[in-house]
Design a protein around this motif. Structure first.
Motif, PDB file in Angstrom:
ATOM      1  N   UNK A 181      39.398 -17.322  80.794  1.00  0.00           N
ATOM      2  CA  UNK A 181      39.560 -15.887  80.521  1.00  0.00           C
ATOM      3  C   UNK A 181      38.258 -15.120  80.772  1.00  0.00           C
ATOM      4  N   UNK A 182      37.126 -15.695  80.391  1.00  0.00           N
ATOM      5  CA  UNK A 182      35.850 -15.006  80.633  1.00  0.00           C
ATOM      6  C   UNK A 182      35.550 -14.941  82.131  1.00  0.00           C
ATOM      7  N   UNK A 183      35.963 -15.969  82.868  1.00  0.00           N
ATOM      8  CA  UNK A 183      35.769 -15.974  84.321  1.00  0.00           C
ATOM      9  C   UNK A 183      36.627 -14.890  84.967  1.00  0.00           C
ATOM     10  N   UNK A 184      37.866 -14.756  84.487  1.00  0.00           N
ATOM     11  CA  UNK A 184      38.726 -13.683  84.992  1.00  0.00           C
ATOM     12  C   UNK A 184      38.084 -12.324  84.736  1.00  0.00           C
ATOM     13  N   UNK A 185      37.513 -12.169  83.536  1.00  0.00           N
ATOM     14  CA  UNK A 185      36.823 -10.924  83.219  1.00  0.00           C
ATOM     15  C   UNK A 185      35.650 -10.678  84.150  1.00  0.00           C
ATOM     16  N   UNK A 186      34.897 -11.734  84.451  1.00  0.00           N
ATOM     17  CA  UNK A 186      33.735 -11.594  85.337  1.00  0.00           C
ATOM     18  C   UNK A 186      34.158 -11.129  86.726  1.00  0.00           C
ATOM     19  N   UNK A 243      28.309 -22.967  57.331  1.00  0.00           N
ATOM     20  CA  UNK A 243      28.390 -21.493  57.263  1.00  0.00           C
ATOM     21  C   UNK A 243      29.148 -20.940  58.459  1.00  0.00           C
ATOM     22  N   UNK A 244      28.968 -21.591  59.618  1.00  0.00           N
ATOM     23  CA  UNK A 244      29.665 -21.133  60.814  1.00  0.00           C
ATOM     24  C   UNK A 244      31.161 -21.057  60.580  1.00  0.00           C
ATOM     25  N   UNK A 245      31.654 -21.954  59.728  1.00  0.00           N
ATOM     26  CA  UNK A 245      33.100 -22.053  59.538  1.00  0.00           C
ATOM     27  C   UNK A 245      33.639 -21.017  58.561  1.00  0.00           C
ATOM     28  N   UNK A 246      32.745 -20.371  57.833  1.00  0.00           N
ATOM     29  CA  UNK A 246      33.216 -19.355  56.896  1.00  0.00           C
ATOM     30  C   UNK A 246      32.956 -17.983  57.493  1.00  0.00           C
ATOM     31  N   UNK A 286      40.110 -16.356  70.594  1.00  0.00           N
ATOM     32  CA  UNK A 286      39.744 -17.117  69.396  1.00  0.00           C
ATOM     33  C   UNK A 286      38.609 -18.099  69.641  1.00  0.00           C
ATOM     34  N   UNK A 287      38.139 -18.210  70.861  1.00  0.00           N
ATOM     35  CA  UNK A 287      37.110 -19.194  71.189  1.00  0.00           C
ATOM     36  C   UNK A 287      35.745 -18.498  71.316  1.00  0.00           C
ATOM     37  N   UNK A 288      34.788 -18.966  70.515  1.00  0.00           N
ATOM     38  CA  UNK A 288      33.477 -18.303  70.489  1.00  0.00           C
ATOM     39  C   UNK A 288      32.737 -18.402  71.814  1.00  0.00           C
ATOM     40  N   UNK A 289      32.895 -19.515  72.510  1.00  0.00           N
ATOM     41  CA  UNK A 289      32.265 -19.629  73.831  1.00  0.00           C
ATOM     42  C   UNK A 289      32.797 -18.544  74.764  1.00  0.00           C
ATOM     43  N   UNK A 290      34.105 -18.342  74.734  1.00  0.00           N
ATOM     44  CA  UNK A 290      34.697 -17.348  75.627  1.00  0.00           C
ATOM     45  C   UNK A 290      34.260 -15.935  75.266  1.00  0.00           C
ATOM     46  N   UNK A 291      34.230 -15.625  73.969  1.00  0.00           N
ATOM     47  CA  UNK A 291      33.784 -14.289  73.562  1.00  0.00           C
ATOM     48  C   UNK A 291      32.315 -14.092  73.964  1.00  0.00           C
ATOM     49  N   UNK A 292      31.486 -15.116  73.757  1.00  0.00           N
ATOM     50  CA  UNK A 292      30.090 -15.017  74.174  1.00  0.00           C
ATOM     51  C   UNK A 292      29.968 -14.818  75.679  1.00  0.00           C
ATOM     52  N   UNK A 296      34.398 -13.609  65.865  1.00  0.00           N
ATOM     53  CA  UNK A 296      33.195 -12.805  65.649  1.00  0.00           C
ATOM     54  C   UNK A 296      32.170 -12.972  66.778  1.00  0.00           C
ATOM     55  N   UNK A 297      31.811 -11.893  67.466  1.00  0.00           N
ATOM     56  CA  UNK A 297      30.791 -12.030  68.529  1.00  0.00           C
ATOM     57  C   UNK A 297      29.381 -12.267  67.979  1.00  0.00           C
ATOM     58  N   UNK A 298      29.225 -12.181  66.663  1.00  0.00           N
ATOM     59  CA  UNK A 298      27.920 -12.469  66.067  1.00  0.00           C
ATOM     60  C   UNK A 298      27.877 -13.862  65.443  1.00  0.00           C
ATOM     61  N   UNK A 299      28.844 -14.689  65.774  1.00  0.00           N
ATOM     62  CA  UNK A 299      28.795 -16.099  65.401  1.00  0.00           C
ATOM     63  C   UNK A 299      27.665 -16.733  66.215  1.00  0.00           C
ATOM     64  N   UNK A 300      26.983 -17.702  65.605  1.00  0.00           N
ATOM     65  CA  UNK A 300      25.778 -18.280  66.222  1.00  0.00           C
ATOM     66  C   UNK A 300      25.973 -18.686  67.687  1.00  0.00           C
ATOM     67  N   UNK A 301      27.073 -19.415  67.941  1.00  0.00           N
ATOM     68  CA  UNK A 301      27.271 -19.922  69.293  1.00  0.00           C
ATOM     69  C   UNK A 301      27.666 -18.802  70.258  1.00  0.00           C
ATOM     70  N   UNK A 302      28.418 -17.825  69.754  1.00  0.00           N
ATOM     71  CA  UNK A 302      28.805 -16.699  70.616  1.00  0.00           C
ATOM     72  C   UNK A 302      27.556 -15.930  71.064  1.00  0.00           C
ATOM     73  N   UNK A 303      26.618 -15.741  70.135  1.00  0.00           N
ATOM     74  CA  UNK A 303      25.369 -15.042  70.492  1.00  0.00           C
ATOM     75  C   UNK A 303      24.630 -15.818  71.574  1.00  0.00           C
TER      76      UNK A 303
END
Lengths: 288, 288
Positions: free
Chosen positions: A272-277, A23-26, A149-155, A177-184
């Motif tokens: 990228x998330x580190x730069x944001x931080x 489901x994660x992939x759809x 495009x990377x869920x870890x980074x968006x999370x 999607x920020x509501x993808x399981x791993x992003x959450x």
């Protein structure tokens, strides 16, 4: 709170939890999202802006989670199963034994709407003492993501935005999607409560922020960008981050104030998330 | 550079590459480490402080990598195989088609030794113009990690240390291996060239840094810690990070200068490598 024991992995009531990784992939997932683990479950129940549809727990977790389960709304079913049944349903070992399903609902896609809500909340927080006639800008920081495009980074971006008190996150339509399981999970649950809009082009997102009075800092390693720390932090600051690898496109940088994080020569690459931080932390410290 | 075609996945020359994921789980790995992907291969060949033992490439990658392969030492074998043979050897799909094996060798475990090398390099860089008699402290920043068990975090710490010009990384014996395959990849190859020591207790590590003239900033969310930015950046700064989740133990914080990153109330949690990046970036900007 109805506790419903489940013995059959094919029980149709567990459909939202079957084969989670596939489901994660759809995209879409029927307008639902899945959270896993105790911390994000607690966030979903106590602080989320989304409706909980059901919980699915390993039977051994029922007692240890009693405090958290007290926050389950009365009409939300809690499905409970032995570990092996849960693993069968999910399609892989569910060591944490904690899943829940939420409803995305009418996801607010509109950046301008989110920003007007931020404004409304800020004014409400000032209460009657605030003189609307003066139209004085209220300090606010938001984070804007283009083409991540990377869920870890968006999370991680959501986690950092929450840590440094950002009021909202805007994502263009090219972001995942920020509501993808791993992003959450990586967001420590922040994507469940921090207001966000998701959609449109990067240029539209920048325009919406500027129309709401935000100065946009386009984070880029380009040498001609202003070093972070050389600029005063504006009352309304939008920090804009671009795609992993290639960074922001030239036209988005040109529409904003290019800002760089000073780094050692020959190694102009941080996550990228580190730069944001770093940019968010700088703004937070400057306002404090 | 001998190019050696391989047709049999059981070829004994490929022993270091068999079942890579299982090898990841065993410490030591015969004193070898594995790098994967083009970027880390290039770092291994051009900048690493470790000896390359062999390369193992998918046959389709030989031509696109010609520029990088020019840096392979003459006596280092390059094994080449079809994709399916490579996948069989590694035990999972090797989409990138690029592996190499390095030798850890006499890993420098001693923090004091690494710090004296840092000192030596700094003095050498100053050259004849430096007056040793004055014993003036040369600016230096190092990163120190205690009890970091997550390879992604250790890799990210190295990447950030490199980005912000740290001279070395010290890891106590409770940290995981920075030469683990995934740690190398997340570090962007920085763990292959940035000097590090790995071993001993956290307290010994702090003492070694202090004996070499470093002021140790113990990063902690504790409210009584000094806010980052309220302290002058010392000429010799060691930034100390503690375990994911629980952070640094009280006795290490007490032995150092407690420093906190100002954050929004109620959300005092950012990733440990991100916290390190903020502290390293702050020190870099202050020195610049």
């Amino acid at each position: 709170m109805p506790i419903l024991p489940i013995a059959d992995p094919a029980d149709p009531r567990l459909a939202p939890y079957t084969s989670i990784r596939e489901k994660d992939l759809t995209s879409g997932h029927g307008g639902r999202f899945i959270v896993e683990g105790k911390v994000t479950l607690e966030t979903l129940l106590r602080r989320s802006r989304f409706k909980v549809e059901s919980l699915f727990l390993c039977e051994t977790r029922l007692e240890p989670l009693a405090d958290i389960l007290a926050h389950v709304p009365e009409d939300v079913p809690v499905y409970v199963a032995p570990q092996d049944v849960m693993d069968d349903v999910a399609g892989f070992p569910m060591h944490r034994g904690v899943l829940a399903c939420g409803v995305k609902g009418e996801a607010k896609q509109d950046a301008a709407l989110i920003l007007s809500e931020v404004e409304g909340r800020a004014r409400a927080a000032r209460g009657a003492s605030f003189d609307f006639a003066q139209d004085e800008p209220l300090p606010s920081t938001i984070l804007m993501l283009s083409d991540l495009s990377n869920h870890d980074n968006v999370g991680a971006c959501f986690r950092n935005a929450a840590a440094f008190g950002a009021d909202a996150v805007l994502l263009d339509g090219r972001c995942c999607d920020p509501l993808y399981r791993k992003a959450i999970r990586v967001s420590s649950g922040a994507s469940l409560w921090l207001p966000f809009a998701h959609g449109g082009s990067g240029a539209e997102m920048v325009k919406a922020a500027q129309a709401a009075g935000y100065t946009v800092w386009a984070m880029t390693p380009r040498a001609d960008a202003a070093p972070l720390g050389s600029l005063p932090v504006p009352d309304r600051l939008a920090i804009l981050l671009g795609a992993e690898g290639q960074g922001l496109p030239a036209e988005l940088i040109a529409a904003a104030v290019p800002v760089r994080i000073p780094m050692a020569a020959g190694f102009d690459s941080i996550n990228v998330a580190t730069a944001g931080a770093i940019a968010l932390g700088h703004a937070f410290a400057a306002r404090a």
